[in-house]
Scaffold this motif. Structure first.
Motif, mmCIF file in Angstrom:
data_model
loop_
_atom_site.group_PDB
_atom_site.id
_atom_site.type_symbol
_atom_site.label_atom_id
_atom_site.label_comp_id
_atom_site.label_asym_id
_atom_site.label_seq_id
_atom_site.Cartn_x
_atom_site.Cartn_y
_atom_site.Cartn_z
ATOM 1 N N VAL A 190 23.461 29.252 79.787
ATOM 2 C CA VAL A 190 22.062 29.173 80.200
ATOM 3 C C VAL A 190 22.009 28.601 81.608
ATOM 4 C CG1 VAL A 190 19.790 28.197 79.722
ATOM 5 C CG2 VAL A 190 21.296 28.836 77.824
ATOM 6 N N LEU A 191 21.395 29.358 82.515
ATOM 7 C CA LEU A 191 21.247 28.932 83.906
ATOM 8 C C LEU A 191 19.795 28.538 84.145
ATOM 9 C CD1 LEU A 191 23.192 31.889 85.593
ATOM 10 C CD2 LEU A 191 24.134 29.714 84.745
ATOM 11 N N SER A 192 19.545 27.283 84.451
ATOM 12 C CA SER A 192 18.187 26.800 84.678
ATOM 13 C C SER A 192 18.118 26.057 85.997
ATOM 14 C CB SER A 192 17.749 25.873 83.539
ATOM 15 O OG SER A 192 16.487 25.279 83.822
ATOM 16 N N GLU A 193 17.124 26.386 86.805
ATOM 17 C CA GLU A 193 16.986 25.690 88.080
ATOM 18 C C GLU A 193 16.314 24.323 87.927
ATOM 19 O OE1 GLU A 193 14.616 27.786 90.860
ATOM 20 O OE2 GLU A 193 12.877 27.975 89.543
ATOM 21 N N GLU A 194 15.783 24.032 86.742
ATOM 22 C CA GLU A 194 15.156 22.732 86.526
ATOM 23 C C GLU A 194 16.219 21.656 86.305
ATOM 24 O OE1 GLU A 194 11.418 22.063 85.276
ATOM 25 O OE2 GLU A 194 11.015 24.048 84.422
ATOM 26 N N ASP A 195 15.791 20.402 86.365
ATOM 27 C CA ASP A 195 16.744 19.309 86.229
ATOM 28 C C ASP A 195 16.678 18.636 84.866
ATOM 29 O OD1 ASP A 195 14.322 18.087 86.496
ATOM 30 O OD2 ASP A 195 14.819 16.924 88.284
ATOM 31 N N VAL A 196 15.895 19.207 83.949
ATOM 32 C CA VAL A 196 15.819 18.699 82.579
ATOM 33 C C VAL A 196 16.006 19.872 81.628
ATOM 34 C CG1 VAL A 196 14.317 16.768 83.164
ATOM 35 C CG2 VAL A 196 13.310 18.973 82.534
ATOM 36 N N PRO A 197 16.426 19.599 80.386
ATOM 37 C CA PRO A 197 16.598 20.678 79.410
ATOM 38 C C PRO A 197 15.271 21.379 79.118
ATOM 39 C CG PRO A 197 17.712 18.671 78.688
ATOM 40 C CD PRO A 197 16.864 18.293 79.864
ATOM 41 N N PRO A 198 15.312 22.544 78.480
ATOM 42 C CA PRO A 198 14.081 23.286 78.182
ATOM 43 C C PRO A 198 13.038 22.422 77.477
ATOM 44 C CG PRO A 198 15.981 24.657 77.729
ATOM 45 C CD PRO A 198 16.518 23.289 78.056
ATOM 46 N N TYR A 199 11.785 22.570 77.901
ATOM 47 C CA TYR A 199 10.682 21.780 77.345
ATOM 48 C C TYR A 199 9.465 22.672 77.199
ATOM 49 C CZ TYR A 199 9.354 21.683 82.296
ATOM 50 O OH TYR A 199 9.031 22.053 83.583
ATOM 51 N N THR A 200 8.499 22.209 76.416
ATOM 52 C CA THR A 200 7.260 22.952 76.256
ATOM 53 C C THR A 200 6.269 22.526 77.331
ATOM 54 O OG1 THR A 200 5.379 23.417 74.799
ATOM 55 C CG2 THR A 200 6.451 21.278 74.530
ATOM 56 N N ARG A 201 5.620 23.482 77.942
ATOM 57 C CA ARG A 201 4.655 23.183 79.011
ATOM 58 C C ARG A 201 3.271 22.855 78.467
ATOM 59 N NH1 ARG A 201 7.414 24.844 83.527
ATOM 60 N NH2 ARG A 201 8.886 26.547 83.204
ATOM 61 N N VAL A 202 3.035 23.155 77.209
ATOM 62 C CA VAL A 202 1.690 23.009 76.645
ATOM 63 C C VAL A 202 1.094 21.620 76.860
ATOM 64 C CG1 VAL A 202 0.341 23.094 74.504
ATOM 65 C CG2 VAL A 202 2.075 24.855 74.958
ATOM 66 N N PRO A 203 1.837 20.525 76.636
ATOM 67 C CA PRO A 203 1.223 19.195 76.801
ATOM 68 C C PRO A 203 1.092 18.723 78.242
ATOM 69 C CG PRO A 203 3.073 19.157 75.228
ATOM 70 C CD PRO A 203 3.171 20.417 76.024
ATOM 71 N N LEU A 204 1.608 19.480 79.202
ATOM 72 C CA LEU A 204 1.573 19.009 80.588
ATOM 73 C C LEU A 204 0.157 18.740 81.059
ATOM 74 C CD1 LEU A 204 4.268 21.237 82.375
ATOM 75 C CD2 LEU A 204 4.500 18.878 81.554
#
Length: 384
Positions: free
Chosen positions: A33-47
């Motif tokens: 899994v290649l992700s440009e973010e610096d944290v593992p996958p998360y849900t955006r809904v609560p942002l």
């Protein structure tokens, strides 16, 4: 073919779902899994809700951790795709695949100029910056009255901020129809939100940090904090020159396939509605459902079931839980299946109760699965 190396590009809910389905389908090869973010996958809904309000942290929204046998590479952006050599290029070197899932999602659309530090809300990093700015502000101007914009407005108002929402049309009518859209707006205005509709675009004013907007008639609206919530843009630039079809997003077929050995899912994609028109559905449910179909197609080809969208979405704002299934064309008076909007809880259907094309629940106990079953069969029609 027997696949041994599947690469998933992206760190979204679509990417995580793809990994989960691969293992559920007994794929025992390598998953990268290649992700440009610096944290593992998360849900955006609560942002736009708990995280922005400061009641939830990034740790609260990180999704189930990937298994130890999955190679998760954070801060690793895909920069190019070579279909001939089956290679995804990254700043740290090439990554080879024999199966590829593209789930690069989208990024916030921006209105400002390059010299403006525009406040948007798409990633956890955006949210952290916006949360800090919100804490120091007494007034907030939200540009955009869709789900995200109104959720940000709801959170800001709950924190005691003076809130104005400006849009080109009445907020939420396009998404929920005039009846439910009007009801949610009435609750928002009763909560103290000011809504401004402008016949034309707006221009962000102030640099480096915008301090207001100017309407086409010259009117200037100002606030301590200006937030742009005007949609998103698919992350497809890295695919330039690869040979895949990009037209307002990455074009996928009715099994979410892009090219031989390549599938895609989520906000990065566009699909045909059967008349040559392409459509995007940048929603959480669509990302999950497409990822399931995409992996099935990657592993099983034509034997995989085609994608049949449920067309379900929801929003929580101003104390209202609004769930919708079907097309956003709920115009005119609905059939009332239960309750009443005036009482604060209702289950509504359009155009009628017998063959509904749209069903909306407002603060109603009906679960999503039951909402989906209420639609006439044609609502599960194939996108191809």
């Amino acid at each position: 073919m027997s696949r041994r190396d599947v690469v998933v590009v992206g760190g979204s809910i679509a990417a995580l779902t793809a990994v989960e389905v691969l293992r559920m389908e007994d794929f025992d090869g390598r998953i990268t899994v290649l992700s440009e973010e610096d944290v593992p996958p998360y849900t955006r809904v609560p942002l736009s809700k708990g995280v922005l309000a400061g009641t939830e942290s990034i740790d609260d929204i990180v999704l189930a951790p990937l298994a130890d046998d999955v190679d998760l590479r954070l801060r690793t952006a895909a920069t190019a795709l070579d279909l001939d050599t089956k290679t995804v290029h990254t700043p740290s070197g090439p990554v080879h695949y024999d199966g590829l899932v593209i789930a690069t999602g989208g990024r916030a659309r921006r209105l400002g100029t390059p010299d403006q530090q525009e406040r948007v809300l798409r990633t956890h990093g955006d949210c952290a910056r916006l949360r800090d700015a919100l804490a120091a502000a007494s007034s907030v101007l939200v540009v955009g009255g869709g789900f995200l914009g109104m959720e940000v407005a709801s959170t800001a108002r709950a924190l005691g901020k003076e809130v104005t929402v400006v849009d080109l049309a009445l907020p939420l009518d396009r998404l929920l129809g005039t009846v439910v859209g009007g009801y949610v707006r009435s609750v928002a205005t009763q909560a103290g939100v000011r809504i401004v509709v402008t016949d034309g675009g707006v221009r962000l004013q102030g640099a480096p940090t915008p301090t207001g907007v100017q309407l086409v008639d010259g009117t200037r609206l100002e606030a301590d904090l200006v937030v742009s919530a005007v949609g998103d843009v698919p992350n497809v630039e890295w695919l330039a020159g690869s040979g895949v079809a990009v037209r307002g997003g990455l074009v996928v077929d009715h099994r979410c396939r892009v090219a031989p050995d390549v599938v895609a899912a989520g906000d990065v994609t566009v699909t045909s509605v059967g008349d040559g028109q392409l459509t995007r559905s940048p929603q959480w449910t669509n990302a999950v459902e497409q990822a399931r179909t995409a992996v099935q197609a990657l592993l099983h080809g034509d034997a995989a079931a085609p994608y049949r969208p449920s067309r379900y979405c929801w929003t929580e704002q101003f104390g209202l839980d609004v769930k919708m299934v079907g097309e956003p064309d709920a115009q005119g008076g609905p059939a009332v299946l239960d309750g009443a909007l005036d009482s604060g809880s209702a289950l509504l259907a359009w155009p009628d109760a017998g063959t509904p094309r749209t069903v909306i629940a407002v603060n109603h106990r009906t679960p999503p699965a039951k909402l989906k079953r209420l639609l006439r069969p044609a609502q599960g029609a194939l996108l191809c």
